[in-house]
Write an enzyme that holds these catalytic residues in place. Structure first.
Site, PDB file in Angstrom:
ATOM      1  N   ASP A  80       0.653 -11.309  -2.947  1.00 53.60           N
ATOM      2  CA  ASP A  80       0.999  -9.911  -3.211  1.00 53.60           C
ATOM      3  C   ASP A  80       0.125  -8.962  -2.408  1.00 53.60           C
ATOM      4  OD1 ASP A  80      -1.208 -10.693  -4.901  1.00 53.60           O
ATOM      5  OD2 ASP A  80      -0.977  -8.797  -5.979  1.00 53.60           O
ATOM      6  N   GLU A 173      -2.494 -10.977  -7.677  1.00 49.16           N
ATOM      7  CA  GLU A 173      -3.956 -10.872  -7.638  1.00 49.16           C
ATOM      8  C   GLU A 173      -4.392  -9.424  -7.686  1.00 49.16           C
ATOM      9  OE1 GLU A 173      -7.957 -10.545  -5.554  1.00 49.16           O
ATOM     10  OE2 GLU A 173      -6.023  -9.628  -5.077  1.00 49.16           O
TER      11      GLU A 173
END
Length: 409
Positions: A80, A173
């Protein structure tokens, strides 16, 4: 190394921006697209035990090519990108043989300037990959993803001795959920490295202790003309709370090992207000003291309010400094430092003024320091990465695998 840049450019073309405040993991569909692509590429590369969990954690194994009592080690990156800045329609610029001075970011007034970012002075002659000024780049952490994938290809295609190599790619994350659904036992590594750092040579095993502080303020709104002795302005209470927070202990006034209080958001009306702080400190005792300070401030400002008006404060710990877990296994850092020196890189041990998946994983039984990626200025339009830095990261990953095998033979 031929496909390193190609991989990176492909990965950043996918919008994998995560989203905070969402229960589902991964928080966005774009992350699934990259995870499925990586799964396909791992299968084509010939890795085994490939799994993609319902929570978006992708794991795979590169079998050992030598015998011996060699520990299985892992490399981990997240797919991400930060929700702080747009990751849609990323249009990278490739600046070959950087000669110094400002770099125009797309069409317009945006530039990447060595005046604002002096590190550029150290990168003369290198190939820089920048944004076009409209989005972030996504080197955090697609540079790490590309580097791990390229290192696997190097190990698979060359007679380099290595033990069992585990790899994992995680979602979310950037919103603090990357490691929450990570199955350490299923991963099967004795230790691992996140590939999620910055400039060449960075080796990080210390990070902030982190907590979030959510404050709800309930006031009392009446007509201003008849407000004396009756109105309780929630916004005024919020201002008083923030005035009590040490002004010289904020992100913009601290560096190195200094901790801080950060007012991340504030909204409200006379009747109700909300404040969101984050607290960070490397030292556990100081970390606990900062949390107590916030409770004391709320108590002080809320003293004597009408019973129907109140200040509610909720503190939640996010993650802790992994140092205490990693230093129990000094060989993990020794191998990484030796690998860097063997690749003609001077290791730079520095604290992470933030967190990584490795911080949480270290407390879950998987010691996990952080390796550099070659990227800079994450989470914004000035983000960039050097191709040379990415190549160095690949070399270090490969060398770590080789050195670990030598220790076990």
């Amino acid at each position: 190394m031929d496909k390193l840049l190609e991989r990176f450019l492909h990965y950043v073309s996918l919008d994998t921006q995560s989203k905070s405040g969402v229960r589902q993991v991964p928080s966005t569909e774009g992350q699934w697209k990259l995870l499925r692509l990586l799964k396909q590429q791992l299968e084509e590369m010939g890795l085994v035990n490939i799994t993609l969990s319902e929570k978006g954690t992708l794991m795979a194994t590169l079998p050992a090519n030598v015998e011996g009592d060699i520990p299985a080690i892992g490399f981990i990156s997240h797919v991400d990108t930060s929700p702080d800045f747009s990751g849609k329609n990323v249009n990278p610029q490739i600046v070959e043989n950087y000669r110094g001075g400002d770099i125009a970011l797309g069409i317009g007034d945006e530039v990447l300037s060595p005046v604002m970012f002096p590190v550029l002075h150290q990168l003369l002659g290198q190939t820089l990959i920048t944004t076009d000024g409209k989005t972030l780049l996504g080197a955090d952490d697609k540079a790490g993803v590309a580097e791990i994938m390229t290192a696997l290809a190097v190990l698979k295609g060359n007679p380099i001795p290595h033990g069992e190599i585990k790899v994992a790619f995680t979602p979310d994350e950037e919103v603090g959920k990357g490691a929450k659904h990570f199955d350490v036992e299923a991963f099967g590594a004795q230790w691992a490295y996140t590939v999620d750092g910055g400039g060449v040579g960075e080796l990080e095993f210390e990070n902030f202790n982190a907590a979030s502080v959510n404050i709800k303020i309930v006031g009392n709104n009446v007509h201003p003309g008849t407000a004396k002795g009756v109105m309780v302005n929630a916004l005024s209470l919020a201002a008083r709370i923030h005035a009590e927070v040490p002004a010289d202990e904020t992100p913009e006034t601290t560096e190195g090992y200094e901790g801080f209080y950060h007012l991340a958001s504030m909204k409200g009306t006379v009747d109700r207000a909300e404040m969101h702080y984050i607290i960070r400190d490397f030292d556990r005792k100081q970390f606990e003291a900062r949390k107590r300070k916030m409770m004391e401030i709320a108590k002080k400002v809320g003293k004597g309010l009408h019973p129907d008006c109140y200040i509610e404060l909720v503190i939640e710990d996010s993650y802790y400094n992994m140092r205490e877990k990693v230093v129990e296994h000094p060989h993990i850092l020794d191998i990484a430092q030796q690998a860097m020196r063997d690749c003609h890189i001077t290791p730079e041990m520095k604290p992470i003024r933030g967190g990584t998946d490795g911080a949480q994983l270290s407390f879950m039984g998987l010691p996990c320091p952080n390796l550099f990626t070659g990227g800079y200025n994450y989470h914004g339009k000035h983000e960039f990465v050097t191709l040379e830095g990415m190549e160095k990261a690949v070399q270090v990953i490969v060398r770590i695998a080789e050195l670990t095998a030598k220790r076990g033979q």
